[in-house]
Write a protein that holds these residues in place. Sequence first.
Motif, PDB file in Angstrom:
ATOM      1  N   SER A  51      31.290  37.271  40.665  1.00  0.00           N
ATOM      2  CA  SER A  51      30.291  36.317  40.176  1.00  0.00           C
ATOM      3  C   SER A  51      30.157  36.386  38.659  1.00  0.00           C
ATOM      4  O   SER A  51      29.885  35.374  37.999  1.00  0.00           O
ATOM      5  CB  SER A  51      28.936  36.556  40.844  1.00  0.00           C
ATOM      6  OG  SER A  51      28.443  37.844  40.545  1.00  0.00           O
ATOM      7  N   THR A  52      30.367  37.581  38.081  1.00  0.00           N
ATOM      8  CA  THR A  52      30.346  37.708  36.621  1.00  0.00           C
ATOM      9  C   THR A  52      31.524  36.962  36.009  1.00  0.00           C
ATOM     10  O   THR A  52      31.407  36.338  34.939  1.00  0.00           O
ATOM     11  CB  THR A  52      30.386  39.190  36.216  1.00  0.00           C
ATOM     12  OG1 THR A  52      29.272  39.864  36.804  1.00  0.00           O
ATOM     13  CG2 THR A  52      30.331  39.350  34.704  1.00  0.00           C
ATOM     14  N   TYR A  53      32.654  37.014  36.681  1.00  0.00           N
ATOM     15  CA  TYR A  53      33.834  36.263  36.240  1.00  0.00           C
ATOM     16  C   TYR A  53      33.554  34.759  36.275  1.00  0.00           C
ATOM     17  O   TYR A  53      33.899  34.030  35.333  1.00  0.00           O
ATOM     18  CB  TYR A  53      35.009  36.627  37.137  1.00  0.00           C
ATOM     19  CG  TYR A  53      36.231  35.754  37.022  1.00  0.00           C
ATOM     20  CD1 TYR A  53      36.837  35.493  35.794  1.00  0.00           C
ATOM     21  CD2 TYR A  53      36.802  35.198  38.169  1.00  0.00           C
ATOM     22  CE1 TYR A  53      37.976  34.701  35.707  1.00  0.00           C
ATOM     23  CE2 TYR A  53      37.942  34.411  38.096  1.00  0.00           C
ATOM     24  CZ  TYR A  53      38.520  34.159  36.863  1.00  0.00           C
ATOM     25  OH  TYR A  53      39.646  33.370  36.787  1.00  0.00           O
ATOM     26  N   ASP A  55      30.615  33.383  35.995  1.00  0.00           N
ATOM     27  CA  ASP A  55      29.709  33.163  34.854  1.00  0.00           C
ATOM     28  C   ASP A  55      30.512  32.948  33.578  1.00  0.00           C
ATOM     29  O   ASP A  55      30.229  32.033  32.786  1.00  0.00           O
ATOM     30  CB  ASP A  55      28.790  34.373  34.649  1.00  0.00           C
ATOM     31  CG  ASP A  55      27.765  34.550  35.757  1.00  0.00           C
ATOM     32  OD1 ASP A  55      27.490  33.573  36.476  1.00  0.00           O
ATOM     33  OD2 ASP A  55      27.242  35.669  35.891  1.00  0.00           O
ATOM     34  N   LEU A  56      31.503  33.815  33.371  1.00  0.00           N
ATOM     35  CA  LEU A  56      32.330  33.728  32.166  1.00  0.00           C
ATOM     36  C   LEU A  56      33.078  32.398  32.121  1.00  0.00           C
ATOM     37  O   LEU A  56      33.131  31.735  31.075  1.00  0.00           O
ATOM     38  CB  LEU A  56      33.308  34.903  32.134  1.00  0.00           C
ATOM     39  CG  LEU A  56      34.226  35.022  30.917  1.00  0.00           C
ATOM     40  CD1 LEU A  56      34.553  36.487  30.641  1.00  0.00           C
ATOM     41  CD2 LEU A  56      35.542  34.255  31.115  1.00  0.00           C
ATOM     42  N   VAL A  58      32.310  29.531  33.553  1.00  0.00           N
ATOM     43  CA  VAL A  58      31.383  28.430  33.278  1.00  0.00           C
ATOM     44  C   VAL A  58      31.055  28.382  31.788  1.00  0.00           C
ATOM     45  O   VAL A  58      31.009  27.305  31.172  1.00  0.00           O
ATOM     46  CB  VAL A  58      30.103  28.566  34.125  1.00  0.00           C
ATOM     47  CG1 VAL A  58      29.046  27.556  33.676  1.00  0.00           C
ATOM     48  CG2 VAL A  58      30.423  28.369  35.604  1.00  0.00           C
ATOM     49  N   GLY A  59      30.852  29.547  31.186  1.00  0.00           N
ATOM     50  CA  GLY A  59      30.599  29.587  29.747  1.00  0.00           C
ATOM     51  C   GLY A  59      31.781  29.075  28.944  1.00  0.00           C
ATOM     52  O   GLY A  59      31.610  28.322  27.972  1.00  0.00           O
ATOM     53  N   LYS A  68      27.214  20.998  28.289  1.00  0.00           N
ATOM     54  CA  LYS A  68      27.072  21.642  29.596  1.00  0.00           C
ATOM     55  C   LYS A  68      26.871  20.649  30.734  1.00  0.00           C
ATOM     56  O   LYS A  68      26.863  21.043  31.906  1.00  0.00           O
ATOM     57  CB  LYS A  68      25.918  22.641  29.575  1.00  0.00           C
ATOM     58  CG  LYS A  68      24.548  22.040  29.363  1.00  0.00           C
ATOM     59  CD  LYS A  68      23.491  23.126  29.327  1.00  0.00           C
ATOM     60  CE  LYS A  68      22.092  22.550  29.122  1.00  0.00           C
ATOM     61  NZ  LYS A  68      21.674  21.686  30.230  1.00  0.00           N
ATOM     62  N   VAL A  87      33.897  27.819  40.872  1.00  0.00           N
ATOM     63  CA  VAL A  87      33.253  27.103  39.766  1.00  0.00           C
ATOM     64  C   VAL A  87      32.667  25.785  40.278  1.00  0.00           C
ATOM     65  O   VAL A  87      31.542  25.410  39.928  1.00  0.00           O
ATOM     66  CB  VAL A  87      34.249  26.857  38.618  1.00  0.00           C
ATOM     67  CG1 VAL A  87      33.697  25.842  37.616  1.00  0.00           C
ATOM     68  CG2 VAL A  87      34.569  28.168  37.906  1.00  0.00           C
ATOM     69  N   ARG A  90      29.524  26.434  42.116  1.00  0.00           N
ATOM     70  CA  ARG A  90      28.447  26.782  41.190  1.00  0.00           C
ATOM     71  C   ARG A  90      27.899  25.534  40.483  1.00  0.00           C
ATOM     72  O   ARG A  90      26.685  25.386  40.323  1.00  0.00           O
ATOM     73  CB  ARG A  90      28.983  27.774  40.150  1.00  0.00           C
ATOM     74  CG  ARG A  90      28.006  28.155  39.049  1.00  0.00           C
ATOM     75  CD  ARG A  90      26.989  29.179  39.500  1.00  0.00           C
ATOM     76  NE  ARG A  90      27.623  30.445  39.839  1.00  0.00           N
ATOM     77  CZ  ARG A  90      27.899  31.410  38.957  1.00  0.00           C
ATOM     78  NH1 ARG A  90      27.600  31.242  37.679  1.00  0.00           N
ATOM     79  NH2 ARG A  90      28.456  32.536  39.363  1.00  0.00           N
ATOM     80  N   ASP A 187      29.844  33.381  46.957  1.00  0.00           N
ATOM     81  CA  ASP A 187      30.505  32.685  45.855  1.00  0.00           C
ATOM     82  C   ASP A 187      31.058  31.311  46.192  1.00  0.00           C
ATOM     83  O   ASP A 187      31.423  30.560  45.287  1.00  0.00           O
ATOM     84  CB  ASP A 187      31.640  33.560  45.304  1.00  0.00           C
ATOM     85  CG  ASP A 187      31.116  34.847  44.684  1.00  0.00           C
ATOM     86  OD1 ASP A 187      30.097  34.779  43.976  1.00  0.00           O
ATOM     87  OD2 ASP A 187      31.721  35.911  44.919  1.00  0.00           O
TER      88      ASP A 187
END
Length: 296
Positions: A51-53, A55-56, A58-59, A68, A87, A90, A187
């Motif tokens: 999930s951190t990946y 997040d990255l 999406v950023g 955005k 993605v 999300r 996810d």
Amino acid sequence: MQCYPAPSPKRWPQRLEPLIQAVRDAGVQDATIFHFPDAYEMTGEGREPWSTYVDLLVGEINKAAGDKDRPLLLFGHSRGAAPATCVAYRLGTRVKKVYIAACGAMKAHEPTGWELLSQRFKEGGDRDLLKWFSSIQPGNLLLRRTAFETSPREFEEQTTSSKMMADMLHVMRSQYRDAMYPDPDRDFGCMPVPIMALSPLHDESCQPEHCQDWELLTSAGFQLETVDAGHMDCLMPQQEEISIPADVESESPLLPQGGAMIWIARALAKVQALQHSKGKCELFEKICKDFQQFLH
């Protein structure tokens, strides 16, 4: 258009350049390639860090898009289907469609194929990694020989002395064996985003029946397409068959004498002509034709 390749971040930007150019030619203003966790120096394993990946990613997408809220089209090939799907899950309806090539369906609440592969590879050794990689690249004879035909001593020598083999094993270990992968309960799941799955008919692991269940992850429409290609070469423009140039005839004074040599010379002329011809990619054409609906 956001692309998620597989498997090597160093090689796939070049491999995907024809797709990037094709979508630009078809009218998409911006197209960007994103990578697997190791390319961003993420080294965690298992479900937890995935999930951190995301997040990255999406950023990175928002940074590349400059907004955005900008609508997106996502494409994922092979293992790239996992980040593309997560993605999309999300971001929801901001994603207009996901195009998935050469990947059997991920199923909610079930371990993904990438999780099962990681577990399998941890039980085996480097040879198992290369055997699997060879199975999706049947045309790579050097890889096949190293994986299947070498003795233990030869295998060790080739995978340590060859930079290409050493790099390949490093990628395989980090992206497949010691990998992170999606949590099927967190996810991804059914999402309001259309999906097109593309099955390469020469890939035994991604036949249409393996791809059909992608429809269970969308409430917004599903298409299943096939392409006459394999797992890797579905991304490559195929050279069109052409006739031997008319001026390459057996009586030509430029050709060597003897039937065998004449045949070789004629074949060489044909190969040279093929190398300078521009082939088409069936997969690119199907994707580019489909996303025209979002450009008007």
